[in-house]
Design a protein around this motif. Structure first.
Motif, PDB file in Angstrom:
ATOM      1  N   GLY A 144      -0.043   3.264  11.640  1.00  0.00           N
ATOM      2  CA  GLY A 144      -0.178   4.723  11.531  1.00  0.00           C
ATOM      3  C   GLY A 144      -1.011   5.153  10.350  1.00  0.00           C
ATOM      4  N   GLY A 145      -2.176   4.501  10.150  1.00  0.00           N
ATOM      5  CA  GLY A 145      -3.147   4.966   9.153  1.00  0.00           C
ATOM      6  C   GLY A 145      -4.197   5.815   9.851  1.00  0.00           C
ATOM      7  N   PHE A 146      -5.329   6.026   9.175  1.00  0.00           N
ATOM      8  CA  PHE A 146      -6.399   6.839   9.763  1.00  0.00           C
ATOM      9  C   PHE A 146      -6.848   6.276  11.111  1.00  0.00           C
ATOM     10  N   ALA A 147      -6.935   4.928  11.201  1.00  0.00           N
ATOM     11  CA  ALA A 147      -7.447   4.331  12.442  1.00  0.00           C
ATOM     12  C   ALA A 147      -6.474   4.559  13.593  1.00  0.00           C
ATOM     13  N   GLY A 148      -5.199   4.218  13.376  1.00  0.00           N
ATOM     14  CA  GLY A 148      -4.211   4.351  14.448  1.00  0.00           C
ATOM     15  C   GLY A 148      -4.003   5.805  14.844  1.00  0.00           C
ATOM     16  N   LEU A 149      -3.935   6.687  13.851  1.00  0.00           N
ATOM     17  CA  LEU A 149      -3.658   8.093  14.177  1.00  0.00           C
ATOM     18  C   LEU A 149      -4.858   8.753  14.861  1.00  0.00           C
ATOM     19  N   VAL A 202       3.564   3.008  16.467  1.00  0.00           N
ATOM     20  CA  VAL A 202       4.594   2.227  15.775  1.00  0.00           C
ATOM     21  C   VAL A 202       4.105   1.958  14.355  1.00  0.00           C
ATOM     22  N   GLU A 203       4.837   2.431  13.366  1.00  0.00           N
ATOM     23  CA  GLU A 203       4.423   2.257  11.965  1.00  0.00           C
ATOM     24  C   GLU A 203       5.579   1.626  11.194  1.00  0.00           C
ATOM     25  N   LYS A 204       5.272   0.545  10.503  1.00  0.00           N
ATOM     26  CA  LYS A 204       6.370  -0.186   9.862  1.00  0.00           C
ATOM     27  C   LYS A 204       6.934   0.500   8.624  1.00  0.00           C
ATOM     28  N   ARG A 205       6.117   1.286   7.965  1.00  0.00           N
ATOM     29  CA  ARG A 205       6.642   1.962   6.777  1.00  0.00           C
ATOM     30  C   ARG A 205       7.404   3.228   7.191  1.00  0.00           C
ATOM     31  N   SER A 206       8.146   3.772   6.218  1.00  0.00           N
ATOM     32  CA  SER A 206       8.928   4.971   6.542  1.00  0.00           C
ATOM     33  C   SER A 206       8.037   6.204   6.626  1.00  0.00           C
ATOM     34  N   ARG A 217      -2.990   3.075   3.899  1.00  0.00           N
ATOM     35  CA  ARG A 217      -3.664   3.021   2.602  1.00  0.00           C
ATOM     36  C   ARG A 217      -4.197   4.384   2.156  1.00  0.00           C
ATOM     37  N   ALA A 218      -3.899   5.420   2.909  1.00  0.00           N
ATOM     38  CA  ALA A 218      -4.298   6.770   2.511  1.00  0.00           C
ATOM     39  C   ALA A 218      -3.098   7.671   2.747  1.00  0.00           C
ATOM     40  N   THR A 219      -2.216   7.697   1.771  1.00  0.00           N
ATOM     41  CA  THR A 219      -0.941   8.368   1.979  1.00  0.00           C
ATOM     42  C   THR A 219      -0.488   9.054   0.686  1.00  0.00           C
ATOM     43  N   ASN A 242      -1.738   7.719  -2.956  1.00  0.00           N
ATOM     44  CA  ASN A 242      -1.764   6.331  -3.436  1.00  0.00           C
ATOM     45  C   ASN A 242      -3.071   6.036  -4.164  1.00  0.00           C
ATOM     46  N   GLY A 243      -3.909   7.028  -4.287  1.00  0.00           N
ATOM     47  CA  GLY A 243      -5.174   6.932  -5.005  1.00  0.00           C
ATOM     48  C   GLY A 243      -6.017   8.104  -4.538  1.00  0.00           C
ATOM     49  N   GLN A 244      -6.824   8.635  -5.475  1.00  0.00           N
ATOM     50  CA  GLN A 244      -7.674   9.765  -5.100  1.00  0.00           C
ATOM     51  C   GLN A 244      -8.660   9.338  -4.017  1.00  0.00           C
ATOM     52  N   GLY A 267       9.081   3.377  10.355  1.00  0.00           N
ATOM     53  CA  GLY A 267      10.131   2.434   9.979  1.00  0.00           C
ATOM     54  C   GLY A 267      10.391   1.393  11.055  1.00  0.00           C
ATOM     55  N   GLN A 268       9.416   1.156  11.907  1.00  0.00           N
ATOM     56  CA  GLN A 268       9.569   0.180  13.008  1.00  0.00           C
ATOM     57  C   GLN A 268       8.422  -0.817  12.923  1.00  0.00           C
ATOM     58  N   THR A 269       8.769  -2.089  12.779  1.00  0.00           N
ATOM     59  CA  THR A 269       7.728  -3.114  12.655  1.00  0.00           C
ATOM     60  C   THR A 269       7.468  -3.780  13.996  1.00  0.00           C
ATOM     61  N   LYS A 302      -1.060   0.444  -7.816  1.00  0.00           N
ATOM     62  CA  LYS A 302      -1.946  -0.714  -7.613  1.00  0.00           C
ATOM     63  C   LYS A 302      -1.993  -1.022  -6.136  1.00  0.00           C
ATOM     64  N   GLU A 303      -3.187  -1.110  -5.612  1.00  0.00           N
ATOM     65  CA  GLU A 303      -3.361  -1.480  -4.193  1.00  0.00           C
ATOM     66  C   GLU A 303      -4.144  -2.795  -4.157  1.00  0.00           C
ATOM     67  N   PRO A 304      -3.461  -3.940  -4.157  1.00  0.00           N
ATOM     68  CA  PRO A 304      -4.179  -5.216  -4.202  1.00  0.00           C
ATOM     69  C   PRO A 304      -5.046  -5.456  -2.963  1.00  0.00           C
ATOM     70  N   ALA A 328     -15.380  -0.489   4.229  1.00  0.00           N
ATOM     71  CA  ALA A 328     -14.009  -0.010   4.461  1.00  0.00           C
ATOM     72  C   ALA A 328     -13.912   1.421   3.954  1.00  0.00           C
ATOM     73  N   SER A 329     -13.600   2.332   4.831  1.00  0.00           N
ATOM     74  CA  SER A 329     -13.584   3.743   4.451  1.00  0.00           C
ATOM     75  C   SER A 329     -12.818   4.519   5.511  1.00  0.00           C
ATOM     76  N   ILE A 330     -12.511   5.733   5.159  1.00  0.00           N
ATOM     77  CA  ILE A 330     -11.839   6.620   6.108  1.00  0.00           C
ATOM     78  C   ILE A 330     -12.699   6.783   7.360  1.00  0.00           C
ATOM     79  N   GLU A 331     -13.994   7.007   7.145  1.00  0.00           N
ATOM     80  CA  GLU A 331     -14.866   7.235   8.294  1.00  0.00           C
ATOM     81  C   GLU A 331     -14.934   5.990   9.181  1.00  0.00           C
TER      82      GLU A 331
END
Ligand code: FAD
Length: 452
Positions: A12-17, A33-37, A42-44, A57-59, A235-237, A387-389, A426-429
């Protein structure tokens, strides 16, 4: 019961949504289906526990050239939450307060950028001529001569003086590619420069959200999908895909629940894809390349709250320092306030990712004091580090060959994500472009030209 308009989208990031919204718009019944709550990947955004303020999580910075992203935000009704500059204007501050400023002129393309480069503040006349000659060539030939070159090598080929590289191209390349220009491929940088500088609305090239990222797109995407009969399961992996006779037949969740559909989109990061694929499935290049071919590049962000404003502009680049960009969050969110809240960004942060929060803070304060004298008298009230490793894949030379197409050898499985083959770093676009491409392929019955 499933029908040919049921789609399961994992991630459920930019790509999935964006894939989900594009399909829901076309009448498909989608389940995300998004595993996080929370959605957004990476853009939240989240609420800072001490200040109660929403922070990302970062500008994130948008470009007017992000045409698919703009279309996506317009569809979900939130485009007005992005504020674009009236005209491209970039300012970078270096040691001793030396200012470099590039502004587009109100002239037709490419003269708007050519004139802007020729008038760049802070560069010598010969530097400006070299920068303009490069810009002109970029307009004429795009990235045609980038094959096999890193950004640094490409800059050398175009005789860009060290001062122009340090004060203009290097900060831009770091921001766009999230990789050291000595390692990063020139081609995706050229693609972004051409889009950003020469597409039709380029005068207003940079856009910044006036809300947190969740309010920009995740909440509205969820409402859009649910309003059209879809579901968003947070919340579903997804634990794995079941493959029968060359097609995906179901997604098994970690709870044991099974979701069947006619179409499936994996919109997870490349590091997570192998977990979904059954070992007996020989996805050949996909399985091999995702585990072996791409590497991650980190981004570190720091949010600082002061008792007074410390920046006198909405955002500014920092030259010759470890922290690279500073954003005035109060200005971006349109709030006037007697205190100060800034966001700092460090891209390609591999050398700093293991540093402690205190070390990163000391560095940030020292660099702010050096470049922005107003910060020296300001009292720090609070700080937060993100930190986003695995912020993005590293677009090193050769990495493009490891980016798969959105189609897979399984006829009803498609890949979305900023790391798939989009022509962009790697970018939003890139993420949205890949999501839309998956939606188009599904709407077209699963067939189509290769490549986004
Ligand atoms: C700090 C930072 C700053 C950035 N700045 C910019 C910027 O200024 N401009 C720009 O254009 N780009 C920027 N980017 C890049 C941009 O955020 C990403 O390219 C984009 O968000 C990627 O979206 P995605 O949907 O491809 O992947 P993701 O956002 O990673 O979404 C994938 C989702 O899949 C979920 N998932 C994984 N495995 C499973 C599973 N098994 N089951 C269910 N769900 C799963 C994850 O939890 C995640 O939510 C930045 C990135 C970071 C980290």
């Amino acid at each position: 019961m499933t029908n040919d308009r049921d789609v399961v989208i994992i991630g459920g990031g930019f790509a999935g949504l964006s894939a989900a919204v594009a399909l829901a718009e076309r009448g498909y019944r989608v389940t995300v289906v998004e595993k996080r709550s929370r959605l957004g990947g990476r853009a939240t955004s989240h609420v800072d526990a001490t200040t109660g303020e929403v922070v990302d999580n970062g500008q994130h910075v948008f470009l007017r050239a992000y045409q698919q992203t703009i279309r996506f935000l317009a569809t979900i009704g939130t485009l007005d939450r992005l504020v674009f500059q009236d005209r491209l204007s970039l300012e970078l501050v270096g040691p001793g307060g030396a200012l470099t400023r590039l502004s587009a002129w109100p002239l037709p393309a490419p003269l708007h950028v050519a004139a802007g480069l020729l008038a760049t503040r802070g560069l010598s006349f010969s530097d400006r001529l070299a920068a303009m000659a490069f810009g002109w060539r970029l307009w004429r030939r795009g990235g045609a001569d980038t094959e096999g070159l890193t950004v640094d090598q490409w800059m050398e080929r175009h005789a860009q003086p060290a001062s122009v590289r340090e004060r203009l191209w290097r900060p831009l390349a770091l921001a766009v590619l999230n990789e050291d220009p000595a390692l990063a491929a020139a081609a995706p940088f050229a693609n972004v420069l051409v889009d950003a500088l020469f597409t039709r609305a380029a005068w207003s090239a940079i856009g910044l959200p006036r809300t947190g990222l969740s309010a920009l797109y995740t909440d509205a995407s969820q409402a859009f999908i649910e309003h059209r009969g879809g579901r968003v399961l947070t919340g579903q992996t997804a634990a794995g895909l079941t493959v029968t006779r060359g097609r995906v037949s179901e997604v098994v969740l970690s709870t044991g629940e099974r979701l069947g559909a006619s179409w499936y989109v994996s919109a997870v990061p490349y590091i997570n894809l192998p977990e979904l694929l059954p070992s007996e499935v020989q996805l050949g290049h996909i399985a091999f390349l995702t585990s072996q071919g791409l590497a991650s590049s980190p981004i570190i962000s720091m949010y600082l709250w002061f008792d007074r404003p410390v920046l006198d502009r909405p955002f500014v680049g920092m030259i010759g320092t470890a922290w690279q960009w500073a954003f005035d969050r109060r200005a971006l969110l349109g709030r006037s306030s007697s205190d100060g809240h800034i966001a700092l960004v460090m891209s390609a942060a591999g050398h700093f990712i293991t540093r402690s929060t205190d070390e990163l803070l000391d560095l940030a304060l020292a660099e702010l004091h050096q470049l922005f004298p107003a910060s020296r008298d300001a009292r720090l009230l609070h700080r937060a580090v993100v930190k986003e490793p695995h912020a993005t894949f590293s677009p090193r030379l050769g990495s493009d060959t490891h980016r798969p197409d959105q189609r897979t050898p399984l006829g009803n499985l498609f890949l979305a994500g900023d790391w798939t083959r989009t022509g962009l770093p790697a970018s939003i676009e890139g993420a949205v472009r890949s999501g839309y491409r998956c939606a188009e392929l599904i709407a077209g019955g699963g067939v189509g030209q290769r490549g986004a």
